[in-house]
Design an enzyme around this catalytic site. Structure first.
Site, PDB file in Angstrom:
ATOM      1  N   LEU A 109      60.229  56.900  47.177  1.00  0.00           N
ATOM      2  CA  LEU A 109      59.347  56.923  48.329  1.00  0.00           C
ATOM      3  C   LEU A 109      58.335  55.715  48.064  1.00  0.00           C
ATOM      4  O   LEU A 109      57.976  55.048  49.078  1.00  0.00           O
ATOM      5  CB  LEU A 109      58.707  58.114  48.824  1.00  0.00           C
ATOM      6  CG  LEU A 109      59.683  59.347  49.394  1.00  0.00           C
ATOM      7  CD1 LEU A 109      58.782  60.551  49.546  1.00  0.00           C
ATOM      8  CD2 LEU A 109      60.279  58.875  50.440  1.00  0.00           C
ATOM      9  N   GLY A 110      57.821  55.612  47.020  1.00  0.00           N
ATOM     10  CA  GLY A 110      56.909  54.427  46.740  1.00  0.00           C
ATOM     11  C   GLY A 110      56.395  54.799  45.337  1.00  0.00           C
ATOM     12  O   GLY A 110      56.851  55.605  44.562  1.00  0.00           O
ATOM     13  N   GLY A 152      53.369  52.805  42.318  1.00  0.00           N
ATOM     14  CA  GLY A 152      52.089  52.156  41.982  1.00  0.00           C
ATOM     15  C   GLY A 152      51.440  52.038  40.655  1.00  0.00           C
ATOM     16  O   GLY A 152      52.337  52.714  39.837  1.00  0.00           O
ATOM     17  N   TYR A 211      49.817  54.196  39.286  1.00  0.00           N
ATOM     18  CA  TYR A 211      49.753  55.522  38.804  1.00  0.00           C
ATOM     19  C   TYR A 211      51.036  56.039  38.390  1.00  0.00           C
ATOM     20  O   TYR A 211      50.939  57.012  37.450  1.00  0.00           O
ATOM     21  CB  TYR A 211      49.112  56.560  39.799  1.00  0.00           C
ATOM     22  CG  TYR A 211      49.965  56.228  41.187  1.00  0.00           C
ATOM     23  CD1 TYR A 211      51.152  57.186  41.194  1.00  0.00           C
ATOM     24  CD2 TYR A 211      49.692  55.440  42.112  1.00  0.00           C
ATOM     25  CE1 TYR A 211      51.970  56.973  42.475  1.00  0.00           C
ATOM     26  CE2 TYR A 211      50.628  55.126  43.248  1.00  0.00           C
ATOM     27  CZ  TYR A 211      51.884  56.278  43.361  1.00  0.00           C
ATOM     28  OH  TYR A 211      52.470  56.033  44.511  1.00  0.00           O
ATOM     29  N   GLY A 212      52.120  55.603  38.888  1.00  0.00           N
ATOM     30  CA  GLY A 212      53.219  56.284  38.962  1.00  0.00           C
ATOM     31  C   GLY A 212      54.498  55.975  39.959  1.00  0.00           C
ATOM     32  O   GLY A 212      54.213  55.016  40.344  1.00  0.00           O
ATOM     33  N   VAL A 248      56.291  58.179  43.756  1.00  0.00           N
ATOM     34  CA  VAL A 248      56.249  59.270  44.485  1.00  0.00           C
ATOM     35  C   VAL A 248      58.057  59.321  44.881  1.00  0.00           C
ATOM     36  O   VAL A 248      58.481  58.357  45.269  1.00  0.00           O
ATOM     37  CB  VAL A 248      55.575  59.340  45.724  1.00  0.00           C
ATOM     38  CG1 VAL A 248      55.792  60.379  46.708  1.00  0.00           C
ATOM     39  CG2 VAL A 248      54.184  59.019  45.609  1.00  0.00           C
ATOM     40  N   LYS A 260      54.817  63.903  43.482  1.00  0.00           N
ATOM     41  CA  LYS A 260      53.930  62.506  43.090  1.00  0.00           C
ATOM     42  C   LYS A 260      54.066  62.740  41.476  1.00  0.00           C
ATOM     43  O   LYS A 260      53.396  63.825  40.901  1.00  0.00           O
ATOM     44  CB  LYS A 260      52.668  62.626  43.758  1.00  0.00           C
ATOM     45  CG  LYS A 260      51.762  61.403  43.116  1.00  0.00           C
ATOM     46  CD  LYS A 260      50.298  61.029  43.870  1.00  0.00           C
ATOM     47  CE  LYS A 260      49.731  60.000  43.429  1.00  0.00           C
ATOM     48  NZ  LYS A 260      48.373  59.543  44.325  1.00  0.00           N
ATOM     49  N   ASP A 313      38.616  55.270  48.857  1.00  0.00           N
ATOM     50  CA  ASP A 313      39.770  54.300  48.675  1.00  0.00           C
ATOM     51  C   ASP A 313      40.521  54.596  50.124  1.00  0.00           C
ATOM     52  O   ASP A 313      41.841  54.550  50.167  1.00  0.00           O
ATOM     53  CB  ASP A 313      40.723  55.167  47.668  1.00  0.00           C
ATOM     54  CG  ASP A 313      41.850  53.837  47.138  1.00  0.00           C
ATOM     55  OD1 ASP A 313      41.809  52.654  47.464  1.00  0.00           O
ATOM     56  OD2 ASP A 313      42.985  54.233  46.691  1.00  0.00           O
TER      57      ASP A 313
END
Length: 320
Positions: A39-40, A42, A44-45, A47, A62, A153
């Site tokens: 799904l996405g 970044g 961070y890792g 999803v 996530k 954020d």
């Protein structure tokens, strides 16, 4: 918030962190979930859309990489998300958290997309949709702030939508969230959403976290969703568009409204400048927007008089 309520909130969060850290199972994802698609992603890792094999329901998992996210950072994001998810305008976080060899993982509800997907450069989002977002996001922030928490954020990518008209939106991503009063260090880079007091921090300086940081970001979010561009690259004295704005704010009777602000009605200008006040002590709360819902926020200008600044011609700068 009274002192007893503040202590209760702090104790409750600390207890959640402790209990979750003691009960974070190590599992193999493929034994419990069927991965449908990504799904996405970044820094961070990523999803993933996944189906729980035992229950058959879909959810968003996530994954946060262990080599760049420590356990405490993961627990903060998960537990804050879980604490706040009872609010209808904050993403629903399930009581599912685990770890794999390389990742920490937790589960949330699925959304249609995020607010960024609706943004059209130089046009933004229809005013009616922006107003719906403003109502819901101001409620989510007010709820969070009353619990003594700062999001830190706020941006379109972190506003999840459940329909194209924004009749339902939800705040997400609490990776930078902290308690009001926490000492903050400077960030690696300054974005248009970053409040000036954060932009001016030196490497050795610290700032006390306050809800006014979110108010600033909320105001910038409203600006860019209404227009399709940012008012400046960053709120620093080397940015000519930010300097022009601060001069206008200090002497409105002397200086004209900056070009990129001329698209707004007088009432919208009043609202936005309360949210985006350079002095954090003068910023209003997020709920101030509710006073301006019945008036137009944009005006129709002839011949594109509200010219866009070159700041927004740089794709990497304009949309993050």
């Amino acid at each position: 918030m009274n002192l007893n309520q503040k202590r209760w909130n702090e104790n409750y969060l600390e207890e959640m962190l402790l209990l979750t850290s003691q009960n974070l199972p190590m599992i193999k994802v493929e034994d419990n979930y069927t991965i449908v698609k990504e799904l996405g992603s970044g820094s961070y890792g990523h999803v993933l859309l996944a189906m729980n094999q035992s229950r058959g329901n879909l959810m968003a998992l996530k994954f946060m990489q262990k080599n760049i996210t420590d356990l405490h950072g993961f627990l903060i994001e998960y537990c804050v998300s879980l604490c706040l998810s009872t609010h209808p305008c904050i993403i629903d976080t399930f009581g599912i958290a685990f770890q794999t060899e390389r990742h920490y993982v937790f589960a949330q509800e699925l959304a249609y997309d995020n607010l960024f997907s609706l943004l059209k450069p130089q046009a933004g989002v229809p005013e009616s949709s922006v107003k719906r977002c403003a109502i819901q996001l101001s409620s989510a922030l007010d709820y969070m702030h009353k619990k003594g928490l700062v999001h830190r954020d706020i941006k379109p990518e972190n506003i999840l939508i459940f329909d194209k008209e924004c009749r339902q939106i939800k705040l997400t991503d609490f990776g930078l969230s902290c308690r009001n009063g926490t000492l903050l260090e400077s960030m690696p880079e300054n974005l248009p959403y970053t409040a000036p007091e954060m932009c001016h921090l030196g490497a050795a300086d610290k700032l006390i976290a306050h809800t006014s940081l979110d108010t600033w970001s909320f105001g910038i979010l409203l600006f860019c969703t209404l227009t399709g561009y940012f008012p400046w690259t960053s709120a620093v004295t080397t940015d000519t568009h930010y300097v022009e704005y601060t001069k206008w704010q200090r002497g409105k009777r002397i200086f004209r409204v900056p070009n990129q602000w001329k698209t707004f009605s007088e009432e919208a200008l009043e609202m936005l400048t309360k949210l985006i006040a350079p002095d954090p002590a003068k910023r209003c709360s997020s709920t101030e927007v509710l006073k301006y819902l019945k008036v137009p926020w944009k005006v129709i200008l002839d011949n594109n008089k509200a010219t866009n600044s070159n700041v927004f011609k740089n794709k990497n700068c304009a949309w993050r």
